[in-house]
Design a protein around this motif. Structure first.
Motif, PDB file in Angstrom:
ATOM      1  N   SER A 144       0.811  -1.217  -0.065  1.00  0.00           N
ATOM      2  CA  SER A 144      -0.025  -0.024   0.086  1.00  0.00           C
ATOM      3  C   SER A 144       0.708   1.418   0.044  1.00  0.00           C
ATOM      4  O   SER A 144       0.620   2.241  -0.634  1.00  0.00           O
ATOM      5  CB  SER A 144      -0.785   0.047   1.283  1.00  0.00           C
ATOM      6  N   ALA A 145       2.125   1.418   0.734  1.00  0.00           N
ATOM      7  CA  ALA A 145       2.848   2.281   0.999  1.00  0.00           C
ATOM      8  C   ALA A 145       3.737   2.561  -0.432  1.00  0.00           C
ATOM      9  O   ALA A 145       3.767   3.626  -0.876  1.00  0.00           O
ATOM     10  CB  ALA A 145       3.847   2.165   2.005  1.00  0.00           C
ATOM     11  N   LEU A 146       4.014   1.420  -1.426  1.00  0.00           N
ATOM     12  CA  LEU A 146       4.499   1.508  -2.757  1.00  0.00           C
ATOM     13  C   LEU A 146       3.538   2.282  -3.458  1.00  0.00           C
ATOM     14  O   LEU A 146       4.251   3.175  -4.172  1.00  0.00           O
ATOM     15  CB  LEU A 146       4.689   0.126  -3.050  1.00  0.00           C
ATOM     16  N   VAL A 147       2.032   1.838  -3.531  1.00  0.00           N
ATOM     17  CA  VAL A 147       1.347   2.605  -4.410  1.00  0.00           C
ATOM     18  C   VAL A 147       0.956   3.974  -4.009  1.00  0.00           C
ATOM     19  O   VAL A 147       0.975   4.900  -4.808  1.00  0.00           O
ATOM     20  CB  VAL A 147       0.141   1.908  -4.448  1.00  0.00           C
ATOM     21  N   ALA A 148       0.950   4.178  -2.868  1.00  0.00           N
ATOM     22  CA  ALA A 148       0.744   5.552  -2.144  1.00  0.00           C
ATOM     23  C   ALA A 148       2.052   6.664  -2.540  1.00  0.00           C
ATOM     24  O   ALA A 148       1.693   7.857  -2.743  1.00  0.00           O
ATOM     25  CB  ALA A 148       0.792   5.720  -0.663  1.00  0.00           C
ATOM     26  N   ALA A 149       3.264   6.051  -2.915  1.00  0.00           N
ATOM     27  CA  ALA A 149       4.532   6.634  -3.001  1.00  0.00           C
ATOM     28  C   ALA A 149       4.296   7.430  -4.321  1.00  0.00           C
ATOM     29  O   ALA A 149       5.020   8.388  -4.615  1.00  0.00           O
ATOM     30  CB  ALA A 149       5.550   5.887  -2.773  1.00  0.00           C
ATOM     31  N   THR A 150       3.240   7.015  -5.281  1.00  0.00           N
ATOM     32  CA  THR A 150       3.458   7.509  -6.578  1.00  0.00           C
ATOM     33  C   THR A 150       2.611   8.627  -6.313  1.00  0.00           C
ATOM     34  O   THR A 150       2.931   9.585  -7.318  1.00  0.00           O
ATOM     35  CB  THR A 150       2.516   6.714  -7.439  1.00  0.00           C
ATOM     36  N   GLY A 151       1.744   9.256  -5.279  1.00  0.00           N
ATOM     37  CA  GLY A 151       1.178  10.217  -5.316  1.00  0.00           C
ATOM     38  C   GLY A 151      -0.305  10.353  -6.350  1.00  0.00           C
ATOM     39  O   GLY A 151      -0.798  11.372  -6.408  1.00  0.00           O
ATOM     40  N   SER A 152      -0.584   9.160  -6.762  1.00  0.00           N
ATOM     41  CA  SER A 152      -1.553   9.164  -7.459  1.00  0.00           C
ATOM     42  C   SER A 152      -2.904   8.602  -7.006  1.00  0.00           C
ATOM     43  O   SER A 152      -2.885   7.578  -6.486  1.00  0.00           O
ATOM     44  CB  SER A 152      -1.501   8.029  -8.974  1.00  0.00           C
ATOM     45  N   GLU A 153      -3.860   9.432  -6.860  1.00  0.00           N
ATOM     46  CA  GLU A 153      -5.056   9.046  -6.365  1.00  0.00           C
ATOM     47  C   GLU A 153      -5.715   8.005  -6.882  1.00  0.00           C
ATOM     48  O   GLU A 153      -6.452   7.236  -6.289  1.00  0.00           O
ATOM     49  CB  GLU A 153      -5.960  10.375  -6.227  1.00  0.00           C
ATOM     50  N   ARG A 154      -5.786   8.160  -8.250  1.00  0.00           N
ATOM     51  CA  ARG A 154      -6.597   6.939  -9.132  1.00  0.00           C
ATOM     52  C   ARG A 154      -5.795   5.699  -9.240  1.00  0.00           C
ATOM     53  O   ARG A 154      -6.460   4.578  -8.716  1.00  0.00           O
ATOM     54  CB  ARG A 154      -6.484   7.529 -10.568  1.00  0.00           C
ATOM     55  N   LEU A 155      -4.522   5.534  -8.968  1.00  0.00           N
ATOM     56  CA  LEU A 155      -3.911   4.367  -8.782  1.00  0.00           C
ATOM     57  C   LEU A 155      -3.983   3.698  -7.340  1.00  0.00           C
ATOM     58  O   LEU A 155      -4.560   2.558  -7.315  1.00  0.00           O
ATOM     59  CB  LEU A 155      -2.425   4.736  -9.029  1.00  0.00           C
ATOM     60  N   GLN A 156      -4.242   4.811  -6.448  1.00  0.00           N
ATOM     61  CA  GLN A 156      -4.457   4.318  -5.009  1.00  0.00           C
ATOM     62  C   GLN A 156      -6.040   3.883  -4.941  1.00  0.00           C
ATOM     63  O   GLN A 156      -6.214   2.769  -4.220  1.00  0.00           O
ATOM     64  CB  GLN A 156      -4.235   5.412  -4.050  1.00  0.00           C
ATOM     65  N   ARG A 157      -6.813   4.466  -5.878  1.00  0.00           N
ATOM     66  CA  ARG A 157      -8.325   3.911  -5.733  1.00  0.00           C
ATOM     67  C   ARG A 157      -8.457   2.715  -6.463  1.00  0.00           C
ATOM     68  O   ARG A 157      -9.351   1.772  -5.740  1.00  0.00           O
ATOM     69  CB  ARG A 157      -9.203   5.155  -6.465  1.00  0.00           C
TER      70      ARG A 157
END
Length: 228
Positions: A144-157
Motif C-alpha cells: 500500500s505504501a508503494l502505491v501511495a508513494a506515487t502520489g496518484s489518487e486514481r492508482l491508489q483507488r
C-alpha cells in the motif's frame, strides 16, 4: 440555557462504518468463512442496528470485493478459485509495476525507499517474534505504501480494491505457510527502488507475486479428498 443533557444521536454513517469494519475483520480473519451467506436481518440483530446501516455496509464490501451479491440468492463471502487468485495478482502486478516505474522516474524514489524500509523492519520484527498475522499485515502495508508513494489518487483507488481481495487470499494461510525469503524479497524491492534499478525491482516484484500464487494455491483443498 437548559441544564438538561441532550442525548447525542449517532449519524447513520457512523453505524454503517462500524458494521463495515467489523464485517471486514470477520471476513479477513476467517470468522466468516468463504461461502457464508450474510443476512441483513441477522446482522442488524447481531450489531443492534437497523437494516439500513447493514445494507450500506454490505454495499461498501461489495465494492471492495470482499463480498458478492448473487441475484435471487443473496450476499455471500466469496469462495476464491485458482483463476480468481491469479487474476487478483495479475491486477496487482500491473498496478504495482506501474507504481515502481513511476516512482523511479520521479523524484520520489529516496523517500519511497525510506517508507518501504520502515515496513520491512516491522516485518522482520514480526517474523522474529513468530507473529505471522503481523507479518501479513505489514506485508500489505508495504505494498500500500508503494502505491501511495506515487502520489496518484486514481492508482491508489484502483489498488484499494485488489488489496482488499488479497486479504481474502491471505486469510487461508497460517504460520506454517511463512516463507523464509518473504522479508528479504521486500527488502530487495525497496533497495532496487532506492538505487533506481527498474528492471531488477520489477523482476523481484514479479517473483514475489509468482511465489505468493504458488503458496496460496497449495492451501486449496484437494477435490479428491473432499470427495471422500
Amino acid at each position: 440555557m437548559s441544564s438538561e443533557t441532550v442525548p447525542t444521536q449517532l449519524p447513520r454513517a457512523t453505524y454503517a462504518s462500524m458494521v463495515t469494519e467489523r464485517l471486514r475483520d470477520s471476513i479477513v480473519n476467517g470468522s466468516l468463512a468463504p461461502g457464508s451467506q450474510l443476512s441483513e436481518a441477522e446482522l442488524a440483530t447481531r450489531f443492534g442496528v437497523s437494516r439500513g446501516p447493514v445494507r450500506e455496509a454490505l454495499q461498501r464490501l461489495i465494492q471492495e470485493g470482499l463480498v458478492r451479491a448473487e441475484p435471487h440468492r443473496g450476499v455471500f463471502v466469496p469462495v476464491l478459485t485458482e483463476d480468481d487468485v491469479r487474476d487478483i495478482y495479475l491486477a496487482r502486478a500491473a498496478l504495482e509495476s506501474a507504481a515502481v516505474q513511476h516512482i523511479i522516474t520521479s523524484s520520489r524514489s529516496e523517500a519511497a525507499a525510506d517508507d518501504l524500509d520502515a515496513m520491512v523492519k516491522l516485518m522482520a520484527e514480526a517474523e522474529a517474534a513468530d507473529d505471522w498475522e503481523a507479518v501479513g499485515r505489514h506485508d500489505l502495508d508495504f505494498h500500500s505504501a508503494l502505491v501511495a508513494a506515487t502520489g496518484s489518487e486514481r492508482l491508489q483507488r484502483m489498488f484499494s480494491t485488489v488489496i482488499s481481495e488479497t486479504r481474502l487470499c491471505l486469510g487461508v494461510l497460517t504460520s506454517a505457510d511463512a516463507r523464509s525469503d518473504l522479508v528479504d524479497e521486500h527488502r530487495q524491492i525497496a533497495a532496487m527502488i532506492r538505487k533506481r534499478q527498474t528492471d531488477k525491482a520489477l523482476a523481484v516484484l514479479k517473483q514475489h507475486f509468482d511465489d505468493a500464487v504458488v503458496t496460496i494455491k497449495s492451501r486449496e483443498p484437494d477435490p479428491e479428498e473432499d470427495a471422500g
